[in-house]
Scaffold this motif. Structure first.
Motif, PDB file in Angstrom:
ATOM      1  N   HIS A  79      13.521  -2.377  -6.358  1.00  0.00           N
ATOM      2  CA  HIS A  79      15.038  -1.885  -6.381  1.00  0.00           C
ATOM      3  C   HIS A  79      15.160  -0.401  -6.189  1.00  0.00           C
ATOM      4  CE1 HIS A  79      16.204  -5.618  -8.300  1.00  0.00           C
ATOM      5  NE2 HIS A  79      15.591  -5.727  -9.066  1.00  0.00           N
ATOM      6  N   TRP A  80      14.014   0.001  -5.830  1.00  0.00           N
ATOM      7  CA  TRP A  80      13.796   1.673  -5.440  1.00  0.00           C
ATOM      8  C   TRP A  80      15.221   1.892  -4.214  1.00  0.00           C
ATOM      9  CZ3 TRP A  80       7.974   2.668  -5.065  1.00  0.00           C
ATOM     10  CH2 TRP A  80       7.149   2.634  -6.139  1.00  0.00           C
ATOM     11  N   HIS A  81      15.064   1.129  -3.504  1.00  0.00           N
ATOM     12  CA  HIS A  81      16.286   1.481  -2.568  1.00  0.00           C
ATOM     13  C   HIS A  81      17.453   1.720  -2.909  1.00  0.00           C
ATOM     14  CE1 HIS A  81      16.504  -2.958  -2.815  1.00  0.00           C
ATOM     15  NE2 HIS A  81      17.936  -2.742  -2.373  1.00  0.00           N
ATOM     16  N   THR A  82      17.765   1.292  -4.110  1.00  0.00           N
ATOM     17  CA  THR A  82      18.906   1.386  -4.832  1.00  0.00           C
ATOM     18  C   THR A  82      19.186   2.433  -5.488  1.00  0.00           C
ATOM     19  OG1 THR A  82      18.563   0.241  -6.836  1.00  0.00           O
ATOM     20  CG2 THR A  82      19.245  -1.061  -5.091  1.00  0.00           C
ATOM     21  N   ILE A  83      18.304   3.426  -5.782  1.00  0.00           N
ATOM     22  CA  ILE A  83      18.144   4.700  -6.554  1.00  0.00           C
ATOM     23  C   ILE A  83      18.365   5.608  -5.589  1.00  0.00           C
ATOM     24  CG2 ILE A  83      17.108   5.918  -8.038  1.00  0.00           C
ATOM     25  CD1 ILE A  83      15.291   3.414  -9.055  1.00  0.00           C
ATOM     26  N   GLN A  84      19.213   6.556  -5.634  1.00  0.00           N
ATOM     27  CA  GLN A  84      19.545   7.612  -4.739  1.00  0.00           C
ATOM     28  C   GLN A  84      18.399   8.727  -4.951  1.00  0.00           C
ATOM     29  OE1 GLN A  84      23.370   9.556  -5.451  1.00  0.00           O
ATOM     30  NE2 GLN A  84      22.984  10.746  -3.536  1.00  0.00           N
ATOM     31  N   SER A  85      18.090   9.115  -6.164  1.00  0.00           N
ATOM     32  CA  SER A  85      16.878  10.144  -6.153  1.00  0.00           C
ATOM     33  C   SER A  85      16.017   9.501  -7.150  1.00  0.00           C
ATOM     34  CB  SER A  85      17.718  11.446  -6.727  1.00  0.00           C
ATOM     35  OG  SER A  85      16.466  12.334  -7.272  1.00  0.00           O
ATOM     36  N   HIS A  86      14.776   9.365  -6.770  1.00  0.00           N
ATOM     37  CA  HIS A  86      13.770   8.764  -7.831  1.00  0.00           C
ATOM     38  C   HIS A  86      13.538   9.895  -8.856  1.00  0.00           C
ATOM     39  CE1 HIS A  86      12.618   5.797  -4.642  1.00  0.00           C
ATOM     40  NE2 HIS A  86      13.634   5.587  -5.094  1.00  0.00           N
TER      41      HIS A  86
ATOM     42  N   MET B 141       0.638  -1.180  -0.114  1.00  0.00           N
ATOM     43  CA  MET B 141       0.005  -0.119   0.263  1.00  0.00           C
ATOM     44  C   MET B 141       0.825   1.332  -0.110  1.00  0.00           C
ATOM     45  SD  MET B 141      -3.141   1.149  -0.009  1.00  0.00           S
ATOM     46  CE  MET B 141      -3.956   2.562   0.327  1.00  0.00           C
ATOM     47  N   GLY B 142       1.838   1.263   0.673  1.00  0.00           N
ATOM     48  CA  GLY B 142       2.821   2.494   0.872  1.00  0.00           C
ATOM     49  C   GLY B 142       3.528   2.881  -0.338  1.00  0.00           C
ATOM     50  N   ASP B 143       3.821   1.773  -1.285  1.00  0.00           N
ATOM     51  CA  ASP B 143       4.503   1.996  -2.539  1.00  0.00           C
ATOM     52  C   ASP B 143       3.469   2.647  -3.476  1.00  0.00           C
ATOM     53  OD1 ASP B 143       6.805   0.850  -1.664  1.00  0.00           O
ATOM     54  OD2 ASP B 143       6.536  -1.021  -2.892  1.00  0.00           O
ATOM     55  N   THR B 144       2.311   2.225  -3.414  1.00  0.00           N
ATOM     56  CA  THR B 144       1.346   2.695  -4.312  1.00  0.00           C
ATOM     57  C   THR B 144       1.133   4.157  -4.152  1.00  0.00           C
ATOM     58  OG1 THR B 144       0.234   0.592  -4.460  1.00  0.00           O
ATOM     59  CG2 THR B 144      -1.000   2.497  -5.294  1.00  0.00           C
ATOM     60  N   VAL B 145       1.128   4.612  -2.727  1.00  0.00           N
ATOM     61  CA  VAL B 145       0.947   6.047  -2.581  1.00  0.00           C
ATOM     62  C   VAL B 145       1.814   6.674  -2.756  1.00  0.00           C
ATOM     63  CG1 VAL B 145       0.296   7.601  -0.501  1.00  0.00           C
ATOM     64  CG2 VAL B 145      -0.910   5.242  -0.559  1.00  0.00           C
ATOM     65  N   TYR B 146       3.113   6.258  -2.671  1.00  0.00           N
ATOM     66  CA  TYR B 146       4.538   6.995  -2.955  1.00  0.00           C
ATOM     67  C   TYR B 146       4.472   7.257  -4.566  1.00  0.00           C
ATOM     68  CZ  TYR B 146       9.201   8.073  -3.692  1.00  0.00           C
ATOM     69  OH  TYR B 146      10.458   8.742  -4.187  1.00  0.00           O
TER      70      TYR B 146
ATOM     71  N   GLN C  85       5.036   8.053 -19.820  1.00  0.00           N
ATOM     72  CA  GLN C  85       4.242   6.834 -19.355  1.00  0.00           C
ATOM     73  C   GLN C  85       5.169   5.607 -19.129  1.00  0.00           C
ATOM     74  OE1 GLN C  85       0.716   6.733 -21.391  1.00  0.00           O
ATOM     75  NE2 GLN C  85      -0.013   8.641 -20.352  1.00  0.00           N
ATOM     76  N   GLN C  86       5.888   5.479 -20.019  1.00  0.00           N
ATOM     77  CA  GLN C  86       6.784   4.200 -20.101  1.00  0.00           C
ATOM     78  C   GLN C  86       7.772   4.299 -19.286  1.00  0.00           C
ATOM     79  OE1 GLN C  86       6.247   1.390 -22.065  1.00  0.00           O
ATOM     80  NE2 GLN C  86       7.545   0.473 -20.776  1.00  0.00           N
ATOM     81  N   ALA C  87       8.355   5.483 -18.849  1.00  0.00           N
ATOM     82  CA  ALA C  87       9.144   5.728 -17.872  1.00  0.00           C
ATOM     83  C   ALA C  87       8.761   5.341 -16.528  1.00  0.00           C
ATOM     84  CB  ALA C  87       9.879   6.989 -17.924  1.00  0.00           C
ATOM     85  N   PHE C  88       7.452   5.873 -16.212  1.00  0.00           N
ATOM     86  CA  PHE C  88       6.649   5.480 -14.848  1.00  0.00           C
ATOM     87  C   PHE C  88       6.377   4.142 -15.028  1.00  0.00           C
ATOM     88  CE2 PHE C  88       5.966   9.929 -14.391  1.00  0.00           C
ATOM     89  CZ  PHE C  88       6.196  10.154 -12.984  1.00  0.00           C
ATOM     90  N   LEU C  89       6.134   3.336 -15.877  1.00  0.00           N
ATOM     91  CA  LEU C  89       5.855   2.014 -15.967  1.00  0.00           C
ATOM     92  C   LEU C  89       7.196   1.273 -15.575  1.00  0.00           C
ATOM     93  CD1 LEU C  89       4.101  -0.288 -16.436  1.00  0.00           C
ATOM     94  CD2 LEU C  89       4.552  -0.202 -18.894  1.00  0.00           C
ATOM     95  N   ASN C  90       8.138   1.444 -16.200  1.00  0.00           N
ATOM     96  CA  ASN C  90       9.498   1.036 -16.009  1.00  0.00           C
ATOM     97  C   ASN C  90       9.949   1.240 -14.393  1.00  0.00           C
ATOM     98  OD1 ASN C  90       9.672   0.007 -18.571  1.00  0.00           O
ATOM     99  ND2 ASN C  90      11.036   1.774 -19.047  1.00  0.00           N
ATOM    100  N   PHE C  91       9.775   2.306 -14.020  1.00  0.00           N
ATOM    101  CA  PHE C  91       9.913   2.722 -12.427  1.00  0.00           C
ATOM    102  C   PHE C  91       9.097   1.805 -11.755  1.00  0.00           C
ATOM    103  CE2 PHE C  91       9.440   5.262  -8.865  1.00  0.00           C
ATOM    104  CZ  PHE C  91      10.878   5.294  -8.381  1.00  0.00           C
ATOM    105  N   TRP C  92       7.802   1.732 -11.944  1.00  0.00           N
ATOM    106  CA  TRP C  92       7.030   1.004 -11.111  1.00  0.00           C
ATOM    107  C   TRP C  92       7.467  -0.590 -11.115  1.00  0.00           C
ATOM    108  CZ3 TRP C  92       3.913   1.040  -7.407  1.00  0.00           C
ATOM    109  CH2 TRP C  92       3.077   0.056  -6.728  1.00  0.00           C
TER     110      TRP C  92
END
Length: 175
Positions: free
Chosen positions: A49-56, A1-6, A37-44
Motif C-alpha cells: 500500500h506504499w503507493h497510496t501514502i503521499q509522504s512515507h 529487491m527494490g522495496d528492501t533497499v528503499y 521499531q513497531q512503526a517500521f514493522l507496520n510500515f513494512w
C-alpha cells in the motif's frame, strides 16, 4: 529487491530522529525504540500500500507520534508530590482530548506540507534540538540558509495553523 533497499534507506535516514521523537514523549529510550521499531514493522507489512501514502517520512513520523501518545496515556505515569498523586495527562474531558488530538493531527499535516529541505531543517531544529550551526554543518549549508528556511517553515506553519492556534499559543509551541 527494490522495496528492501528503499526500506533500508528510509530506516537508516529516519530511525534515530523517530527514536528521539518517541523518547521526548514516553521518556524511556527502550520504550521509544520499541515504538519506532513497531512503526517500521507496520510500515513494512503495508508495503503493498506504499503507493497510496503521499509522504512515507510523514507517515512514519505520524505513526510514531500517535503510538507514543497512546503509550503515554496507557502507562499510568504519575508524579508524586507531598503525598498527592497527579496524573501526567492533564486533559479533563473527552472533548478536550479530541480537540487536542485534532490539533496534533493538523500540526503534523502542516509540517508534512513544508518543502522537503525546509521540513528537514525544521525537524532537526525542533525534534533533534540541534542548533542552527549544527544543522548547517550536518547539511553542509550556511547558517544563514538554515535561518532563512526556519523563517519560511515558521511562517507557513503559522499560516496553516492560524485558524486553530492563536499567536500566543503558536509561539509557545514552536519557539
Amino acid at each position: 529487491m527494490g522495496d528492501t533497499v528503499y526500506f533500508q534507506r528510509l530506516f537508516d535516514a529516519n530511525y534515530l530522529k523517530l527514536c528521539h521523537v518517541a523518547n521526548r514523549i514516553v521518556k524511556d529510550k527502550d520504550d521509544a525504540r520499541d515504538i519506532v521499531q513497531q512503526a517500521f514493522l507496520n510500515f513494512w507489512e503495508r508495503s503493498n500500500h506504499w503507493h497510496t501514502i503521499q509522504s512515507h517520512e510523514a507517515y512514519l513520523y505520524s505513526s510514531v507520534y500517535h503510538s507514543s501518545i497512546a503509550y503515554f496515556k496507557k502507562s499510568k505515569v504519575h508524579v508524586s508530590s507531598q503525598d498527592h498523586t497527579f496524573s501526567a495527562h492533564t486533559l479533563d474531558t473527552p472533548l478536550e482530548e479530541l480537540s487536542f488530538m485534532e490539533l496534533e493531527k493538523n500540526i503534523i499535516k502542516a509540517i508534512s506540507k513544508l518543502p522537503p529541505k525546509c521540513r528537514e531543517i525544521f525537524l532537526l531544529s525542533r525534534e533533534e534540538e540541534l542548533s542552527y550551526k549544527l544543522i548547517a554543518e550536518r547539511l553542509n549549508i550556511s547558517t544563514k540558509t538554515v535561518e532563512a528556511q526556519m523563517g519560511i517553515a515558521l511562517k507557513r506553519l503559522r499560516e496553516d495553523l492560524s485558524a486553530q492556534i492563536p499567536d500566543k499559543i503558536f509561539f509557545l509551541l514552536f519557539f
